[in-house]
Design a protein around this motif. Structure first.
Motif, mmCIF file in Angstrom:
data_model
loop_
_atom_site.group_PDB
_atom_site.id
_atom_site.type_symbol
_atom_site.label_atom_id
_atom_site.label_comp_id
_atom_site.label_asym_id
_atom_site.label_seq_id
_atom_site.Cartn_x
_atom_site.Cartn_y
_atom_site.Cartn_z
ATOM 1 N N HIS A 116 -35.829 75.329 -115.815
ATOM 2 C CA HIS A 116 -35.697 75.811 -114.427
ATOM 3 C C HIS A 116 -36.665 76.954 -114.113
ATOM 4 O O HIS A 116 -36.928 77.242 -112.957
ATOM 5 C CB HIS A 116 -34.260 76.245 -114.146
ATOM 6 C CG HIS A 116 -33.865 77.504 -114.865
ATOM 7 N ND1 HIS A 116 -33.493 77.522 -116.190
ATOM 8 C CD2 HIS A 116 -33.813 78.775 -114.436
ATOM 9 C CE1 HIS A 116 -33.216 78.754 -116.548
ATOM 10 N NE2 HIS A 116 -33.400 79.549 -115.504
ATOM 11 N N ARG A 117 -37.232 77.597 -115.121
ATOM 12 C CA ARG A 117 -38.175 78.698 -114.890
ATOM 13 C C ARG A 117 -39.609 78.212 -114.749
ATOM 14 O O ARG A 117 -40.512 79.004 -114.544
ATOM 15 C CB ARG A 117 -38.084 79.703 -116.036
ATOM 16 C CG ARG A 117 -36.700 80.345 -116.110
ATOM 17 C CD ARG A 117 -36.659 81.484 -117.049
ATOM 18 N NE ARG A 117 -37.561 82.541 -116.615
ATOM 19 C CZ ARG A 117 -37.893 83.575 -117.363
ATOM 20 N NH1 ARG A 117 -37.398 83.688 -118.572
ATOM 21 N NH2 ARG A 117 -38.715 84.497 -116.913
ATOM 22 N N HIS A 118 -39.824 76.911 -114.851
ATOM 23 C CA HIS A 118 -41.163 76.330 -114.775
ATOM 24 C C HIS A 118 -41.309 75.483 -113.527
ATOM 25 O O HIS A 118 -40.362 74.882 -113.055
ATOM 26 C CB HIS A 118 -41.430 75.455 -116.015
ATOM 27 C CG HIS A 118 -41.571 76.247 -117.264
ATOM 28 N ND1 HIS A 118 -42.790 76.621 -117.771
ATOM 29 C CD2 HIS A 118 -40.638 76.771 -118.101
ATOM 30 C CE1 HIS A 118 -42.602 77.323 -118.875
ATOM 31 N NE2 HIS A 118 -41.313 77.429 -119.099
ATOM 32 N N SER A 119 -42.537 75.436 -113.024
ATOM 33 C CA SER A 119 -42.862 74.552 -111.906
ATOM 34 C C SER A 119 -43.303 73.215 -112.475
ATOM 35 O O SER A 119 -44.019 73.163 -113.472
ATOM 36 C CB SER A 119 -44.004 75.135 -111.065
ATOM 37 O OG SER A 119 -43.624 76.361 -110.515
ATOM 38 N N PHE A 120 -42.880 72.148 -111.838
ATOM 39 C CA PHE A 120 -43.298 70.817 -112.236
ATOM 40 C C PHE A 120 -44.118 70.205 -111.113
ATOM 41 O O PHE A 120 -43.892 70.484 -109.938
ATOM 42 C CB PHE A 120 -42.079 69.940 -112.547
ATOM 43 C CG PHE A 120 -41.449 70.242 -113.871
ATOM 44 C CD1 PHE A 120 -41.677 69.438 -114.967
ATOM 45 C CD2 PHE A 120 -40.624 71.351 -114.022
ATOM 46 C CE1 PHE A 120 -41.109 69.728 -116.198
ATOM 47 C CE2 PHE A 120 -40.048 71.646 -115.246
ATOM 48 C CZ PHE A 120 -40.289 70.830 -116.339
ATOM 49 N N GLU A 121 -45.085 69.393 -111.480
ATOM 50 C CA GLU A 121 -45.920 68.691 -110.518
ATOM 51 C C GLU A 121 -45.601 67.206 -110.604
ATOM 52 O O GLU A 121 -45.226 66.707 -111.663
ATOM 53 C CB GLU A 121 -47.409 68.897 -110.834
ATOM 54 C CG GLU A 121 -47.859 70.336 -110.763
ATOM 55 C CD GLU A 121 -49.328 70.507 -111.164
ATOM 56 O OE1 GLU A 121 -50.014 69.493 -111.431
ATOM 57 O OE2 GLU A 121 -49.769 71.658 -111.211
ATOM 58 N N SER A 122 -45.757 66.508 -109.501
ATOM 59 C CA SER A 122 -45.592 65.058 -109.520
ATOM 60 C C SER A 122 -46.496 64.431 -108.475
ATOM 61 O O SER A 122 -46.930 65.088 -107.531
ATOM 62 C CB SER A 122 -44.132 64.662 -109.270
ATOM 63 O OG SER A 122 -43.736 65.041 -107.978
ATOM 64 N N GLY A 123 -46.791 63.169 -108.665
ATOM 65 C CA GLY A 123 -47.655 62.445 -107.746
ATOM 66 C C GLY A 123 -49.063 62.332 -108.292
ATOM 67 O O GLY A 123 -49.463 63.042 -109.201
ATOM 68 N N GLY A 138 -45.058 66.108 -114.573
ATOM 69 C CA GLY A 138 -45.108 66.960 -115.747
ATOM 70 C C GLY A 138 -45.283 68.411 -115.341
ATOM 71 O O GLY A 138 -45.235 68.751 -114.158
ATOM 72 N N LEU A 139 -45.480 69.282 -116.324
ATOM 73 C CA LEU A 139 -45.686 70.699 -116.046
ATOM 74 C C LEU A 139 -46.987 70.920 -115.286
ATOM 75 O O LEU A 139 -47.070 71.758 -114.405
ATOM 76 C CB LEU A 139 -45.708 71.505 -117.345
ATOM 77 C CG LEU A 139 -44.367 71.623 -118.053
ATOM 78 C CD1 LEU A 139 -44.561 72.135 -119.472
ATOM 79 C CD2 LEU A 139 -43.438 72.526 -117.283
#
Length: 148
Positions: A116-123, A138-139
């Motif tokens: 929850h402390r990390h941003s995730f990217e998608s697309g 992923g991260l």
């Protein structure tokens, strides 16, 4: 290089940029070389005997401290919020472009609970397809096709 001992069986070693890496630890991929939050690392579990090379990723805005000497050895607190990850190649199901994705790996209980402390990217960075079509997440996602 810093090794943090969590208990009698679990150790995580984080390497600095100039350290010689053991054969089971890959260097940071070129597309992550300028990311201050990423360091080459190794997870070792003594029972059962298991060692895995991976990338230690600190949460956005938090950089790992450098230890000048053994007197300033890291503790488990220095790995607070860290996720272990590896770089994998994935193909977008929408356009077929390949992208390298920094993907979290399964980790022992002591490192769970920090996602929850990390941003995730998608697309897909190439065609703009969202996750439902591209299946890329992923991260971090390398926006450049390694083939292209």
């Amino acid at each position: 290089m810093q090794t943090v001992h969590f208990d009698h069986r679990l150790h995580i070693t984080v390497y600095e940029a100039g350290d010689v890496l053991p054969p089971y630890v890959d260097p940071i991929p070129a597309w992550l070389a300028n990311e201050a939050s990423c360091r080459a690392s190794a997870l070792r579990i003594d029972r059962p005997r298991f060692t895995q090379g991976c990338i230690a990723v600190w949460p956005s805005g938090i950089e790992p401290r450098r230890a000048a000497s053994e007197v300033e050895a890291w503790t488990a607190e220095d790995l607070r919020g860290v996720l272990l990850a590896d770089s994998r190649s994935h193909r977008c199901f929408g356009c077929g472009a390949w992208h390298e994705v920094l993907y979290p790996v399964d980790t022992p209980e002591v490192l769970e609970g920090w996602r929850h402390r990390h941003s995730f990217e998608s697309g897909c960075p190439t065609c703009g397809a969202e996750f439902a079509t591209s299946r890329l997440a992923g991260l971090m996602i390398n926006p450049f096709d390694p083939e292209g």
